[in-house]
Scaffold this motif. Structure first.
Motif, PDB file in Angstrom:
ATOM      1  N   CYS A  23      66.868 -24.602  15.800  1.00 29.73           N
ATOM      2  CA  CYS A  23      66.921 -26.220  16.994  1.00 29.73           C
ATOM      3  C   CYS A  23      65.834 -25.165  18.441  1.00 29.73           C
ATOM      4  CB  CYS A  23      67.971 -26.434  17.615  1.00 29.73           C
ATOM      5  SG  CYS A  23      67.864 -27.892  16.153  1.00 29.73           S
ATOM      6  N   ASN A  24      65.838 -23.946  17.533  1.00 26.90           N
ATOM      7  CA  ASN A  24      64.770 -23.456  18.994  1.00 26.90           C
ATOM      8  C   ASN A  24      63.356 -23.616  18.487  1.00 26.90           C
ATOM      9  OD1 ASN A  24      63.695 -21.770  20.646  1.00 26.90           O
ATOM     10  ND2 ASN A  24      64.090 -19.364  20.087  1.00 26.90           N
ATOM     11  N   GLU A  25      62.727 -24.090  19.289  1.00 26.70           N
ATOM     12  CA  GLU A  25      61.093 -24.910  19.734  1.00 26.70           C
ATOM     13  C   GLU A  25      60.522 -24.085  20.339  1.00 26.70           C
ATOM     14  OE1 GLU A  25      59.984 -26.766  16.691  1.00 26.70           O
ATOM     15  OE2 GLU A  25      61.561 -27.704  16.173  1.00 26.70           O
ATOM     16  N   SER A  26      60.838 -22.239  20.607  1.00 29.16           N
ATOM     17  CA  SER A  26      59.803 -21.676  21.078  1.00 29.16           C
ATOM     18  C   SER A  26      58.828 -21.456  20.916  1.00 29.16           C
ATOM     19  CB  SER A  26      60.540 -20.836  22.110  1.00 29.16           C
ATOM     20  OG  SER A  26      59.917 -19.757  23.286  1.00 29.16           O
ATOM     21  N   PHE A  27      57.233 -21.119  21.239  1.00 30.07           N
ATOM     22  CA  PHE A  27      56.029 -20.898  20.226  1.00 30.07           C
ATOM     23  C   PHE A  27      55.383 -19.462  21.317  1.00 30.07           C
ATOM     24  CE2 PHE A  27      57.460 -24.277  18.645  1.00 30.07           C
ATOM     25  CZ  PHE A  27      57.112 -24.632  17.304  1.00 30.07           C
ATOM     26  N   ASP A  28      54.989 -18.677  21.269  1.00 34.31           N
ATOM     27  CA  ASP A  28      54.132 -17.636  21.274  1.00 34.31           C
ATOM     28  C   ASP A  28      52.767 -17.745  20.828  1.00 34.31           C
ATOM     29  OD1 ASP A  28      56.100 -17.014  23.618  1.00 34.31           O
ATOM     30  OD2 ASP A  28      57.038 -15.689  22.521  1.00 34.31           O
ATOM     31  N   LYS A  29      51.609 -17.727  21.343  1.00 36.01           N
ATOM     32  CA  LYS A  29      50.253 -17.150  21.026  1.00 36.01           C
ATOM     33  C   LYS A  29      49.092 -16.732  22.102  1.00 36.01           C
ATOM     34  CE  LYS A  29      49.086 -20.031  17.390  1.00 36.01           C
ATOM     35  NZ  LYS A  29      48.783 -20.281  16.151  1.00 36.01           N
ATOM     36  N   HIS A  30      48.875 -15.767  21.222  1.00 38.88           N
ATOM     37  CA  HIS A  30      47.583 -15.442  21.693  1.00 38.88           C
ATOM     38  C   HIS A  30      46.374 -15.687  21.366  1.00 38.88           C
ATOM     39  CE1 HIS A  30      45.304 -12.055  23.225  1.00 38.88           C
ATOM     40  NE2 HIS A  30      44.455 -11.657  22.537  1.00 38.88           N
ATOM     41  N   TYR A  31      45.022 -16.062  22.338  1.00 39.06           N
ATOM     42  CA  TYR A  31      43.865 -16.228  21.539  1.00 39.06           C
ATOM     43  C   TYR A  31      42.893 -15.591  22.321  1.00 39.06           C
ATOM     44  CZ  TYR A  31      46.278 -20.996  21.489  1.00 39.06           C
ATOM     45  OH  TYR A  31      47.591 -21.419  20.564  1.00 39.06           O
ATOM     46  N   VAL A  32      41.967 -14.875  21.752  1.00 39.23           N
ATOM     47  CA  VAL A  32      41.156 -14.194  22.210  1.00 39.23           C
ATOM     48  C   VAL A  32      39.854 -14.784  23.290  1.00 39.23           C
ATOM     49  CG1 VAL A  32      38.633 -13.092  21.443  1.00 39.23           C
ATOM     50  CG2 VAL A  32      41.098 -12.640  20.124  1.00 39.23           C
ATOM     51  N   ALA A  37      41.752 -21.229  21.852  1.00 40.56           N
ATOM     52  CA  ALA A  37      42.940 -22.438  22.109  1.00 40.56           C
ATOM     53  C   ALA A  37      42.022 -24.042  21.314  1.00 40.56           C
ATOM     54  CB  ALA A  37      42.918 -21.693  23.224  1.00 40.56           C
ATOM     55  N   VAL A  38      40.970 -23.785  21.892  1.00 45.34           N
ATOM     56  CA  VAL A  38      40.823 -25.279  21.348  1.00 45.34           C
ATOM     57  C   VAL A  38      40.078 -26.191  20.040  1.00 45.34           C
ATOM     58  CG1 VAL A  38      38.407 -26.812  21.751  1.00 45.34           C
ATOM     59  CG2 VAL A  38      39.167 -25.498  23.421  1.00 45.34           C
ATOM     60  N   ARG A  39      40.382 -24.841  19.419  1.00 46.66           N
ATOM     61  CA  ARG A  39      39.821 -25.235  17.698  1.00 46.66           C
ATOM     62  C   ARG A  39      42.032 -25.229  17.560  1.00 46.66           C
ATOM     63  NH1 ARG A  39      35.872 -21.472  17.825  1.00 46.66           N
ATOM     64  NH2 ARG A  39      36.909 -19.725  17.598  1.00 46.66           N
ATOM     65  N   ASP A  40      42.336 -23.884  18.042  1.00 49.96           N
ATOM     66  CA  ASP A  40      44.057 -24.573  17.370  1.00 49.96           C
ATOM     67  C   ASP A  40      44.380 -25.432  18.004  1.00 49.96           C
ATOM     68  OD1 ASP A  40      46.524 -23.349  16.237  1.00 49.96           O
ATOM     69  OD2 ASP A  40      46.648 -23.003  18.292  1.00 49.96           O
ATOM     70  N   GLN A  44      44.150 -29.585  24.288  1.00 51.63           N
ATOM     71  CA  GLN A  44      43.929 -30.999  23.991  1.00 51.63           C
ATOM     72  C   GLN A  44      45.510 -31.748  23.520  1.00 51.63           C
ATOM     73  OE1 GLN A  44      45.494 -32.148  19.582  1.00 51.63           O
ATOM     74  NE2 GLN A  44      45.374 -34.662  20.478  1.00 51.63           N
ATOM     75  N   ARG A  45      46.664 -30.085  22.981  1.00 48.81           N
ATOM     76  CA  ARG A  45      47.759 -31.390  23.275  1.00 48.81           C
ATOM     77  C   ARG A  45      49.098 -30.517  24.547  1.00 48.81           C
ATOM     78  NH1 ARG A  45      47.903 -28.754  18.343  1.00 48.81           N
ATOM     79  NH2 ARG A  45      48.924 -26.505  18.791  1.00 48.81           N
ATOM     80  N   GLY A  46      47.675 -29.611  25.919  1.00 51.17           N
ATOM     81  CA  GLY A  46      48.311 -29.839  26.799  1.00 51.17           C
ATOM     82  C   GLY A  46      49.298 -28.642  26.948  1.00 51.17           C
ATOM     83  N   TRP A  47      48.866 -27.848  25.763  1.00 50.23           N
ATOM     84  CA  TRP A  47      49.671 -26.393  26.153  1.00 50.23           C
ATOM     85  C   TRP A  47      48.394 -24.926  27.119  1.00 50.23           C
ATOM     86  CZ3 TRP A  47      53.866 -27.244  26.761  1.00 50.23           C
ATOM     87  CH2 TRP A  47      54.511 -28.184  25.365  1.00 50.23           C
ATOM     88  N   VAL A  48      47.038 -25.609  27.124  1.00 50.26           N
ATOM     89  CA  VAL A  48      46.237 -24.315  27.980  1.00 50.26           C
ATOM     90  C   VAL A  48      45.934 -25.453  29.142  1.00 50.26           C
ATOM     91  CG1 VAL A  48      44.575 -22.819  28.177  1.00 50.26           C
ATOM     92  CG2 VAL A  48      46.629 -22.381  25.944  1.00 50.26           C
ATOM     93  N   ASN A  58      41.575 -13.474  26.485  1.00 52.12           N
ATOM     94  CA  ASN A  58      42.703 -12.980  26.565  1.00 52.12           C
ATOM     95  C   ASN A  58      43.553 -13.672  26.658  1.00 52.12           C
ATOM     96  OD1 ASN A  58      44.039 -10.512  25.431  1.00 52.12           O
ATOM     97  ND2 ASN A  58      44.328 -10.000  27.947  1.00 52.12           N
ATOM     98  N   ILE A  59      43.994 -14.541  26.142  1.00 52.12           N
ATOM     99  CA  ILE A  59      45.246 -16.359  26.635  1.00 52.12           C
ATOM    100  C   ILE A  59      46.314 -15.611  26.265  1.00 52.12           C
ATOM    101  CG2 ILE A  59      45.648 -18.045  26.515  1.00 52.12           C
ATOM    102  CD1 ILE A  59      42.710 -18.719  27.022  1.00 52.12           C
ATOM    103  N   ASP A  60      47.553 -15.283  26.279  1.00 52.64           N
ATOM    104  CA  ASP A  60      48.750 -15.391  25.886  1.00 52.64           C
ATOM    105  C   ASP A  60      49.867 -16.810  26.880  1.00 52.64           C
ATOM    106  OD1 ASP A  60      48.841 -13.086  24.801  1.00 52.64           O
ATOM    107  OD2 ASP A  60      48.499 -11.668  26.192  1.00 52.64           O
ATOM    108  N   GLU A  61      50.049 -17.247  25.330  1.00 55.42           N
ATOM    109  CA  GLU A  61      50.547 -18.299  25.516  1.00 55.42           C
ATOM    110  C   GLU A  61      52.088 -18.807  25.218  1.00 55.42           C
ATOM    111  OE1 GLU A  61      51.852 -22.875  24.350  1.00 55.42           O
ATOM    112  OE2 GLU A  61      50.036 -21.823  23.496  1.00 55.42           O
ATOM    113  N   THR A  62      53.212 -19.703  25.769  1.00 51.91           N
ATOM    114  CA  THR A  62      54.491 -19.741  25.558  1.00 51.91           C
ATOM    115  C   THR A  62      54.385 -21.252  25.603  1.00 51.91           C
ATOM    116  OG1 THR A  62      56.554 -18.799  25.199  1.00 51.91           O
ATOM    117  CG2 THR A  62      55.180 -18.797  27.440  1.00 51.91           C
TER     118      THR A  62
END
Length: 146
Positions: A23-32, A37-40, A44-48, A58-62
């Motif tokens: 049930c762990n719904e935690s995600f980490d992403k890196h965007y150049v 981030a827009v393409r991903d 739009q989903r409000g994470w960035v 050089n965006i790191d997002e969790t």
């Protein structure tokens, strides 16, 4: 002697444990860059935050879908600093220090950094550290869309 009874309790315990681990719904992403981030769909989903458009790199997002909370860091640039100062409100809120990625804790807890500023930009809070050329974002409210 019936040995299946003790094993049924162990099996039930293991099944429940596996269920909760799944049930762990935690995600980490890196965007150049922010365009990735827009393409991903992260913007739009409000994470960035949209304030990072069009030129942040050089965006790191969790983010965690269960708690609806997220945070991130990015390479700071002059144009973003100007946008933050003109489009966002200064804030006295401190960056969170718990329940965030290791890179957030390591960077935001560094006492040698000076000149940090914090801004409120819509649903996001952003902190900038000009000495490290790094910015951070997070949300105080649980307002994210899954």
């Amino acid at each position: 002697m019936n040995i299946s009874r003790p094993f049924s309790g162990v099996i039930a315990f293991l099944v429940c444990g596996l269920f909760f681990l799944g049930c762990n719904e935690s995600f980490d992403k890196h965007y150049v860059n922010v365009n990735d981030a827009v393409r991903d769909g992260a913007v739009q989903r409000g994470w960035v935050p949209t304030i990072l458009l069009p030129d942040v790199k050089n965006i790191d997002e969790t983010h965690d879908l269960d708690s609806n909370r997220g945070s991130g860091r990015f390479a700071l640039n002059y144009f973003l600093v100007r946008r933050l100062k003109s489009e966002c409100a200064p804030s006295q809120v401190s960056p969170p220090t718990i329940s965030v990625s290791y890179w957030w804790r390591r960077s935001s807890n560094n006492k040698r950094s000076t000149g940090k500023q914090t801004f409120q930009c819509r649903d996001f809070l952003l902190a900038i550290d000009p000495n490290r050329q790094t910015g951070y974002f997070w949300t105080e409210k649980q307002t994210r869309r899954p």
